[in-house]
Design a protein around this motif. Structure first.
Motif, PDB file in Angstrom:
ATOM      1  N   GLY A 245     -49.242  16.912 -18.498  1.00  0.00           N
ATOM      2  CA  GLY A 245     -48.474  17.641 -19.495  1.00  0.00           C
ATOM      3  C   GLY A 245     -49.064  17.437 -20.875  1.00  0.00           C
ATOM      4  O   GLY A 245     -49.370  16.306 -21.262  1.00  0.00           O
TER       5      GLY A 245
ATOM      6  N   ARG B 130     -48.823  23.426 -24.078  1.00  0.00           N
ATOM      7  CA  ARG B 130     -49.620  24.023 -23.011  1.00  0.00           C
ATOM      8  C   ARG B 130     -48.874  23.939 -21.679  1.00  0.00           C
ATOM      9  O   ARG B 130     -48.054  23.045 -21.473  1.00  0.00           O
ATOM     10  CB  ARG B 130     -50.963  23.302 -22.858  1.00  0.00           C
ATOM     11  N   PRO B 131     -49.170  24.836 -20.749  1.00  0.00           N
ATOM     12  CA  PRO B 131     -48.547  24.755 -19.423  1.00  0.00           C
ATOM     13  C   PRO B 131     -48.996  23.489 -18.692  1.00  0.00           C
ATOM     14  O   PRO B 131     -50.158  23.069 -18.797  1.00  0.00           O
ATOM     15  CB  PRO B 131     -49.060  26.013 -18.708  1.00  0.00           C
ATOM     16  N   THR B 132     -48.085  22.892 -17.966  1.00  0.00           N
ATOM     17  CA  THR B 132     -48.400  21.716 -17.161  1.00  0.00           C
ATOM     18  C   THR B 132     -49.398  22.076 -16.071  1.00  0.00           C
ATOM     19  O   THR B 132     -49.290  23.121 -15.434  1.00  0.00           O
ATOM     20  CB  THR B 132     -47.120  21.138 -16.544  1.00  0.00           C
ATOM     21  N   GLN B 133     -50.354  21.191 -15.850  1.00  0.00           N
ATOM     22  CA  GLN B 133     -51.313  21.346 -14.758  1.00  0.00           C
ATOM     23  C   GLN B 133     -50.904  20.449 -13.589  1.00  0.00           C
ATOM     24  O   GLN B 133     -50.400  19.354 -13.790  1.00  0.00           O
ATOM     25  CB  GLN B 133     -52.715  20.925 -15.199  1.00  0.00           C
TER      26      GLN B 133
ATOM     27  N   ARG C 230     -44.504  24.817 -12.039  1.00  0.00           N
ATOM     28  CA  ARG C 230     -43.592  25.754 -12.678  1.00  0.00           C
ATOM     29  C   ARG C 230     -42.186  25.514 -12.163  1.00  0.00           C
ATOM     30  O   ARG C 230     -41.927  25.593 -10.959  1.00  0.00           O
ATOM     31  CB  ARG C 230     -44.000  27.202 -12.394  1.00  0.00           C
TER      32      ARG C 230
ATOM     33  N   GLU D 231     -41.457  19.678 -19.637  1.00  0.00           N
ATOM     34  CA  GLU D 231     -41.295  20.787 -20.587  1.00  0.00           C
ATOM     35  C   GLU D 231     -42.476  21.751 -20.517  1.00  0.00           C
ATOM     36  O   GLU D 231     -42.298  22.956 -20.728  1.00  0.00           O
ATOM     37  CB  GLU D 231     -41.066  20.227 -21.981  1.00  0.00           C
ATOM     38  N   GLY D 232     -43.655  21.262 -20.167  1.00  0.00           N
ATOM     39  CA  GLY D 232     -44.791  22.155 -19.985  1.00  0.00           C
ATOM     40  C   GLY D 232     -44.669  23.031 -18.755  1.00  0.00           C
ATOM     41  O   GLY D 232     -45.354  24.051 -18.629  1.00  0.00           O
TER      42      GLY D 232
ATOM     43  N   PRO E 132     -43.622  15.695 -21.566  1.00  0.00           N
ATOM     44  CA  PRO E 132     -44.577  16.813 -21.612  1.00  0.00           C
ATOM     45  C   PRO E 132     -44.782  17.489 -20.261  1.00  0.00           C
ATOM     46  O   PRO E 132     -45.042  18.703 -20.212  1.00  0.00           O
ATOM     47  CB  PRO E 132     -45.877  16.139 -22.100  1.00  0.00           C
TER      48      PRO E 132
ATOM     49  N   ALA F 243     -48.400  18.883 -24.898  1.00  0.00           N
ATOM     50  CA  ALA F 243     -47.490  19.656 -25.743  1.00  0.00           C
ATOM     51  C   ALA F 243     -48.090  21.004 -26.126  1.00  0.00           C
ATOM     52  O   ALA F 243     -49.236  21.083 -26.573  1.00  0.00           O
ATOM     53  CB  ALA F 243     -47.151  18.861 -26.998  1.00  0.00           C
TER      54      ALA F 243
END
Length: 260
Positions: free
Chosen positions: A127, A131-134, A144, A220-221, A217, A129
């Motif tokens: 995560g 940016r989308p979580t990988q 997602r 929320e990401g 992160p 801040a």
């Protein structure tokens, strides 16, 4: 000016180092022979944190560090790493891969980078801040959170009922009664599952900064929210309550039930 993304490579290297220490002990003869004694786990915790701290001292000596095993160094720095080498000790002791290494980074007290790493299954959530979580894994899955606007349809997870005190137990019980189903255990792994859209709500208490800093992160990401029980931003001087929801629409109602 430095940004959180500038430190991602160091964070991943930290998780890699911890995994090198932890994997040989998982379900090892040493651990089995301990019959519940925490000594091999403690040594794995300490050795992994020492490895990470050594890396940070070498690469980023001006940064602060807060860790479960060795306390604080320069905690008032703008950039502070928050470490929990084995989050989920009971799972580790009993040979269940429902634990993880947590590497978090705060900037002026705000969680801006977080890694949940499962060193046995090879799963890693990253995560950052803004940016989308990988999510990296050979097991499949996409980082997602899923829509779930009703608590009655929600999968609820909690680390353990033993973490609740007389004042918090009834509030959690109300959420549990309203949820579709409750699953126990998982520690940080449950938050990873929430970020994969497999869990909808996680409620925990008595959490230390090293238990939650990396989670914010990641959650929320992936589209969720991670707060205290009142729905407020998690703080180093907070009350130890943590609420994560995959669908932000759930936050007001669950926080109202937990807020007391």
């Amino acid at each position: 000016m430095a940004e959180a993304a500038d430190f991602l490579a160091v964070a991943e290297q930290a998780a890699d180092l911890a995994g090198q220490v932890i994997r040989p002990l998982f379900r090892s003869a040493l651990l089995v022979e301990a019959k519940g004694d925490a000594s091999p786990v403690t040594e794995a915790d300490k050795a992994a944190e020492r490895a990470i701290r050594g890396l940070l001292a070498d690469r980023l000596p001006e940064h602060g560090v807060i860790g479960e095993e060795y306390g604080e160094i320069n905690p008032d720095a703008d950039w502070v790493w928050v470490l929990d080498p084995i989050d989920g000790t009971r799972a580790f002791v009993t040979g269940r891969p429902l634990f993880g290494t947590l590497v978090g980074l705060l900037h002026k007290g705000e969680p801006v980078l977080g890694i949940i790493d499962q060193p046995v299954t090879g799963e890693r959530w990253i995560g950052l801040a803004g940016r989308p979580t990988q999510f990296r894994s050979g097991l499949g899955g996409t980082a997602r959170c899923r829509p779930c606007a009703s608590l009655a349809e929600a999968e609820l997870s909690c680390t353990s009922p033993d973490m609740f005190e007389p004042d918090t137990a009834p509030r959690f019980a109300a959420v549990k009664a309203a949820a579709r189903r409750t699953t126990w255990g998982g520690d940080c792994y449950a938050y990873g599952l929430l970020a994969l859209g497999l869990v909808d709500v996680v409620v925990d208490a008595t959490m230390k900064p090293w238990d939650w800093a990396a989670l914010v992160p990641v959650v929320e990401g992936a589209g969720g929210r991670c707060t205290d029980w009142s729905g407020q931003t998690l703080r180093l001087d907070g009350d130890g309550t943590v609420l994560a929801v995959g669908d932000p629409a759930l936050l007001p109602s669950v926080a109202k039930m937990l807020g007391g």
